[in-house]
Scaffold this motif. Structure first.
Motif, PDB file in Angstrom:
ATOM      1  N   LEU A  88       0.801  -1.211   0.000  1.00  0.00           N
ATOM      2  CA  LEU A  88       0.000   0.000   0.000  1.00  0.00           C
ATOM      3  C   LEU A  88       0.836   1.263   0.000  1.00  0.00           C
ATOM      4  CD1 LEU A  88      -2.759  -1.027   2.580  1.00  0.00           C
ATOM      5  CD2 LEU A  88      -2.932  -1.006   0.089  1.00  0.00           C
ATOM      6  N   LEU A  89       2.024   1.203   0.604  1.00  0.00           N
ATOM      7  CA  LEU A  89       2.828   2.415   0.720  1.00  0.00           C
ATOM      8  C   LEU A  89       3.627   2.623  -0.554  1.00  0.00           C
ATOM      9  CD1 LEU A  89       3.347   4.664   2.774  1.00  0.00           C
ATOM     10  CD2 LEU A  89       5.488   3.520   3.310  1.00  0.00           C
ATOM     11  N   SER A  90       3.146   3.510  -1.384  1.00  0.00           N
ATOM     12  CA  SER A  90       3.818   3.841  -2.630  1.00  0.00           C
ATOM     13  C   SER A  90       3.585   5.320  -2.896  1.00  0.00           C
ATOM     14  CB  SER A  90       3.279   2.979  -3.777  1.00  0.00           C
ATOM     15  OG  SER A  90       1.889   3.201  -3.945  1.00  0.00           O
ATOM     16  N   GLY A  91       3.831   5.754  -4.104  1.00  0.00           N
ATOM     17  CA  GLY A  91       3.613   7.148  -4.439  1.00  0.00           C
ATOM     18  C   GLY A  91       4.908   7.882  -4.699  1.00  0.00           C
ATOM     19  N   HIS A  92       4.775   9.165  -5.017  1.00  0.00           N
ATOM     20  CA  HIS A  92       5.916  10.007  -5.378  1.00  0.00           C
ATOM     21  C   HIS A  92       5.958  11.208  -4.449  1.00  0.00           C
ATOM     22  CE1 HIS A  92       9.043  11.410  -8.096  1.00  0.00           C
ATOM     23  NE2 HIS A  92       8.513  12.611  -8.004  1.00  0.00           N
ATOM     24  N   VAL A  93       7.142  11.506  -3.915  1.00  0.00           N
ATOM     25  CA  VAL A  93       7.322  12.634  -3.004  1.00  0.00           C
ATOM     26  C   VAL A  93       8.285  13.632  -3.632  1.00  0.00           C
ATOM     27  CG1 VAL A  93       7.910  13.363  -0.666  1.00  0.00           C
ATOM     28  CG2 VAL A  93       7.034  11.051  -1.050  1.00  0.00           C
ATOM     29  N   ARG A  94       7.869  14.905  -3.668  1.00  0.00           N
ATOM     30  CA  ARG A  94       8.685  15.962  -4.266  1.00  0.00           C
ATOM     31  C   ARG A  94       9.275  16.837  -3.158  1.00  0.00           C
ATOM     32  NH1 ARG A  94       4.186  18.835  -7.504  1.00  0.00           N
ATOM     33  NH2 ARG A  94       3.241  18.487  -5.449  1.00  0.00           N
ATOM     34  N   ILE A  95      10.593  16.943  -3.152  1.00  0.00           N
ATOM     35  CA  ILE A  95      11.300  17.675  -2.098  1.00  0.00           C
ATOM     36  C   ILE A  95      12.129  18.788  -2.738  1.00  0.00           C
ATOM     37  CG2 ILE A  95      12.913  17.493  -0.167  1.00  0.00           C
ATOM     38  CD1 ILE A  95      12.333  14.409  -0.311  1.00  0.00           C
ATOM     39  N   PRO A 275       2.718  22.002   2.792  1.00  0.00           N
ATOM     40  CA  PRO A 275       1.513  22.769   2.448  1.00  0.00           C
ATOM     41  C   PRO A 275       0.466  22.684   3.546  1.00  0.00           C
ATOM     42  CG  PRO A 275       1.586  20.715   1.215  1.00  0.00           C
ATOM     43  CD  PRO A 275       2.902  20.831   1.909  1.00  0.00           C
ATOM     44  N   ASN A 276      -0.255  23.755   3.728  1.00  0.00           N
ATOM     45  CA  ASN A 276      -1.318  23.805   4.721  1.00  0.00           C
ATOM     46  C   ASN A 276      -2.694  23.661   4.078  1.00  0.00           C
ATOM     47  OD1 ASN A 276      -1.943  24.002   7.478  1.00  0.00           O
ATOM     48  ND2 ASN A 276      -2.529  26.156   7.261  1.00  0.00           N
ATOM     49  N   ASN A 277      -2.716  23.776   2.763  1.00  0.00           N
ATOM     50  CA  ASN A 277      -4.003  23.779   2.056  1.00  0.00           C
ATOM     51  C   ASN A 277      -4.228  22.528   1.216  1.00  0.00           C
ATOM     52  OD1 ASN A 277      -2.033  24.318   0.213  1.00  0.00           O
ATOM     53  ND2 ASN A 277      -2.932  26.218  -0.570  1.00  0.00           N
ATOM     54  N   ARG A 278      -3.383  21.525   1.370  1.00  0.00           N
ATOM     55  CA  ARG A 278      -3.583  20.258   0.672  1.00  0.00           C
ATOM     56  C   ARG A 278      -2.938  19.143   1.491  1.00  0.00           C
ATOM     57  NH1 ARG A 278       1.311  19.516  -2.391  1.00  0.00           N
ATOM     58  NH2 ARG A 278       2.497  21.462  -2.463  1.00  0.00           N
ATOM     59  N   THR A 279      -3.436  17.934   1.300  1.00  0.00           N
ATOM     60  CA  THR A 279      -2.966  16.782   2.062  1.00  0.00           C
ATOM     61  C   THR A 279      -1.857  16.074   1.305  1.00  0.00           C
ATOM     62  OG1 THR A 279      -5.174  16.496   2.991  1.00  0.00           O
ATOM     63  CG2 THR A 279      -3.667  14.624   3.150  1.00  0.00           C
ATOM     64  N   LEU A 280      -0.786  15.753   2.005  1.00  0.00           N
ATOM     65  CA  LEU A 280       0.304  15.011   1.386  1.00  0.00           C
ATOM     66  C   LEU A 280      -0.105  13.556   1.187  1.00  0.00           C
ATOM     67  CD1 LEU A 280       3.476  16.242   3.325  1.00  0.00           C
ATOM     68  CD2 LEU A 280       2.612  17.036   1.129  1.00  0.00           C
ATOM     69  N   PRO A 281       0.493  12.875   0.209  1.00  0.00           N
ATOM     70  CA  PRO A 281       0.273  11.435   0.090  1.00  0.00           C
ATOM     71  C   PRO A 281       0.833  10.742   1.329  1.00  0.00           C
ATOM     72  CG  PRO A 281       2.069  12.139  -1.331  1.00  0.00           C
ATOM     73  CD  PRO A 281       1.416  13.391  -0.822  1.00  0.00           C
ATOM     74  N   PRO A 282       0.339   9.532   1.667  1.00  0.00           N
ATOM     75  CA  PRO A 282       0.818   8.847   2.884  1.00  0.00           C
ATOM     76  C   PRO A 282       2.339   8.754   2.966  1.00  0.00           C
ATOM     77  CG  PRO A 282      -1.072   7.709   1.981  1.00  0.00           C
ATOM     78  CD  PRO A 282      -0.723   8.771   0.991  1.00  0.00           C
ATOM     79  N   ALA A 283       2.985   8.456   1.845  1.00  0.00           N
ATOM     80  CA  ALA A 283       4.449   8.348   1.870  1.00  0.00           C
ATOM     81  C   ALA A 283       5.089   9.694   2.196  1.00  0.00           C
ATOM     82  CB  ALA A 283       4.954   7.837   0.522  1.00  0.00           C
ATOM     83  N   GLY A 284       4.528  10.776   1.652  1.00  0.00           N
ATOM     84  CA  GLY A 284       5.065  12.101   1.924  1.00  0.00           C
ATOM     85  C   GLY A 284       4.896  12.489   3.376  1.00  0.00           C
ATOM     86  N   ASP A 285       3.757  12.156   3.949  1.00  0.00           N
ATOM     87  CA  ASP A 285       3.507  12.484   5.345  1.00  0.00           C
ATOM     88  C   ASP A 285       4.451  11.721   6.268  1.00  0.00           C
ATOM     89  OD1 ASP A 285       1.782  13.996   7.194  1.00  0.00           O
ATOM     90  OD2 ASP A 285       1.221  12.017   7.914  1.00  0.00           O
ATOM     91  N   LEU A 286       4.695  10.454   5.940  1.00  0.00           N
ATOM     92  CA  LEU A 286       5.599   9.653   6.761  1.00  0.00           C
ATOM     93  C   LEU A 286       7.043  10.137   6.637  1.00  0.00           C
ATOM     94  CD1 LEU A 286       5.693   7.251   8.687  1.00  0.00           C
ATOM     95  CD2 LEU A 286       6.152   5.783   6.726  1.00  0.00           C
ATOM     96  N   LEU A 287       7.453  10.496   5.404  1.00  0.00           N
ATOM     97  CA  LEU A 287       8.795  11.033   5.217  1.00  0.00           C
ATOM     98  C   LEU A 287       8.948  12.359   5.953  1.00  0.00           C
ATOM     99  CD1 LEU A 287      11.594  10.991   3.933  1.00  0.00           C
ATOM    100  CD2 LEU A 287      10.599  12.035   1.883  1.00  0.00           C
ATOM    101  N   LEU A 288       7.922  13.159   5.955  1.00  0.00           N
ATOM    102  CA  LEU A 288       7.944  14.436   6.667  1.00  0.00           C
ATOM    103  C   LEU A 288       8.251  14.225   8.136  1.00  0.00           C
ATOM    104  CD1 LEU A 288       7.349  17.488   6.110  1.00  0.00           C
ATOM    105  CD2 LEU A 288       5.033  17.033   6.900  1.00  0.00           C
ATOM    106  N   ARG A 289       7.625  13.223   8.752  1.00  0.00           N
ATOM    107  CA  ARG A 289       7.862  12.940  10.174  1.00  0.00           C
ATOM    108  C   ARG A 289       9.295  12.457  10.413  1.00  0.00           C
ATOM    109  NH1 ARG A 289       4.413  16.335  11.319  1.00  0.00           N
ATOM    110  NH2 ARG A 289       2.425  15.952  10.269  1.00  0.00           N
ATOM    111  N   ALA A 290       9.807  11.658   9.476  1.00  0.00           N
ATOM    112  CA  ALA A 290      11.191  11.177   9.620  1.00  0.00           C
ATOM    113  C   ALA A 290      12.180  12.336   9.509  1.00  0.00           C
ATOM    114  CB  ALA A 290      11.483  10.126   8.558  1.00  0.00           C
ATOM    115  N   LEU A 291      11.932  13.263   8.589  1.00  0.00           N
ATOM    116  CA  LEU A 291      12.793  14.423   8.433  1.00  0.00           C
ATOM    117  C   LEU A 291      12.730  15.329   9.663  1.00  0.00           C
ATOM    118  CD1 LEU A 291      12.035  15.361   4.709  1.00  0.00           C
ATOM    119  CD2 LEU A 291      14.121  14.310   5.592  1.00  0.00           C
ATOM    120  N   GLU A 292      11.519  15.485  10.212  1.00  0.00           N
ATOM    121  CA  GLU A 292      11.359  16.282  11.414  1.00  0.00           C
ATOM    122  C   GLU A 292      12.168  15.710  12.569  1.00  0.00           C
ATOM    123  OE1 GLU A 292       7.817  17.829  14.445  1.00  0.00           O
ATOM    124  OE2 GLU A 292       7.347  16.466  12.794  1.00  0.00           O
ATOM    125  N   GLN A 293      12.107  14.404  12.726  1.00  0.00           N
ATOM    126  CA  GLN A 293      12.859  13.737  13.793  1.00  0.00           C
ATOM    127  C   GLN A 293      14.362  13.919  13.592  1.00  0.00           C
ATOM    128  OE1 GLN A 293      11.195  12.268  16.197  1.00  0.00           O
ATOM    129  NE2 GLN A 293      12.600  10.904  17.271  1.00  0.00           N
TER     130      GLN A 293
END
Length: 298
Positions: A88-95, A275-293
């Motif tokens: 299930l965890l797939s998708g593309h993340v733009r950084i 972004p505050n006005n759109r939802t990240l894909p699940p992979a992007g949200d998880l990567l965001l948390r890893a980067l924050e940590q």
């Protein structure tokens, strides 16, 4: 402890105030404050010092926050791993990020993440501070890493940490044993200046630093962090950067980083934007948390 209370606790620590946390969480400030007070009463200790400058975690608060962050990150990883088993965890993340993050920070984080989630793909690009903000705002990127500065309501500051600008040099440089350097100290020596003013965004420019740039013995000017690093390691000049792109060289003693006698440059911060006005894909949200940590350790 209730998950909502833990989320309130984490957000107050991150934002530094009950009001800012409540705005981020979209709840009443009184509700956030009530939960914090209730938790302090249950534990019998103060979790925050309430100062004129804002809320600061006490030693007890830091212990609890460390546990909460580890627990939340572990839960997110477990959920993602379960999703990964089902494909299930797939998708593309733009950084998009400052050059300095592309040297060690992002490659290390993304390599670990990509190994765990092989179906996820990435786009990573370098940009100036203002362009990082603009790309997130315009929807051209999902995650941004840049100097902390003004943002719009379309953006959310996920994390912000202190990342002062200092002088980088070889350990055998005549100034390498100093613990603080003024710009006058640096004038007699060759410097390596970043072609773009790397602290113009989000930090009021230090007039002494501006004057120094105009009179410094600039042996090299470059817009490339990678090139700058090679020249500093060759002993050809002093560079002026945060520690972010030089972590391994500072750890193993190949370079020295010395603070500058500048209040403004010593207060430079970097941040993660989303972004505050759109939802990240699940992979992007998880990567965001890893980067924050990971950012908390720079």
């Amino acid at each position: 402890m209730h998950a909502i209370t833990l989320r309130y606790l984490t957000e107050v620590a991150r934002r530094g105030s009950v009001r800012s946390a409540a705005q981020t969480l979209n709840v009443a400030a009184s509700a956030v404050n009530r939960q914090i007070l209730k938790l302090e009463d249950e534990l019998g200790v103060k979790l925050f010092d309430r100062l004129p400058s804002g809320m600061r975690p006490t030693p007890a608060g830091e212990i609890l926050l460390r546990h909460v962050r580890d627990t939340m990150l572990g839960f997110e990883r477990s959920v993602a791993e379960i999703e990964g088993l089902s494909g299930l965890l797939s998708g593309h993340v733009r950084i998009v990020a400052l050059d300095s993050f592309l040297i060690d920070f992002l490659p290390e984080c993304i390599a670990t993440f990509a190994e765990r989630y092989p179906a996820v793909t990435f786009s990573v690009s370098a940009a100036s501070s203002r362009n990082v903000v603009q790309q997130i705002q315009d929807g051209d990127a999902d995650i941004g890493l840049t100097f902390d500065g003004p943002t719009s309501s379309a953006l959310r500051r996920v994390a912000s940490v202190l990342a002062p600008i200092g002088a980088l040099m070889m350990p055998d440089h005549p100034l390498a044993r100093r613990t603080l350097l003024s710009f006058d100290d640096l004038l007699p020596y060759s410097s390596l200046l970043f072609a773009r003013d790397n602290v113009s965004y989000g930090t009021a420019v230090d007039e002494s630093y501006t004057a120094f740039r105009e009179t410094a013995r600039a042996r090299f000017k470059s817009s490339s962090i990678a090139f700058s690093k090679r020249m500093i390691l060759a002993g050809l000049g002093i560079g002026f950067f945060t520690r972010i792109a030089f972590h391994s060289e500072l750890q193993d003693g190949r370079l020295r980083w010395i603070p500058l006698d500048s209040h403004r440059l010593s207060q430079t911060r970097v941040m993660i934007l989303a972004p505050n006005n759109r939802t990240l894909p699940p992979a992007g949200d998880l990567l965001l948390r890893a980067l924050e940590q990971r950012l908390q350790t720079v």
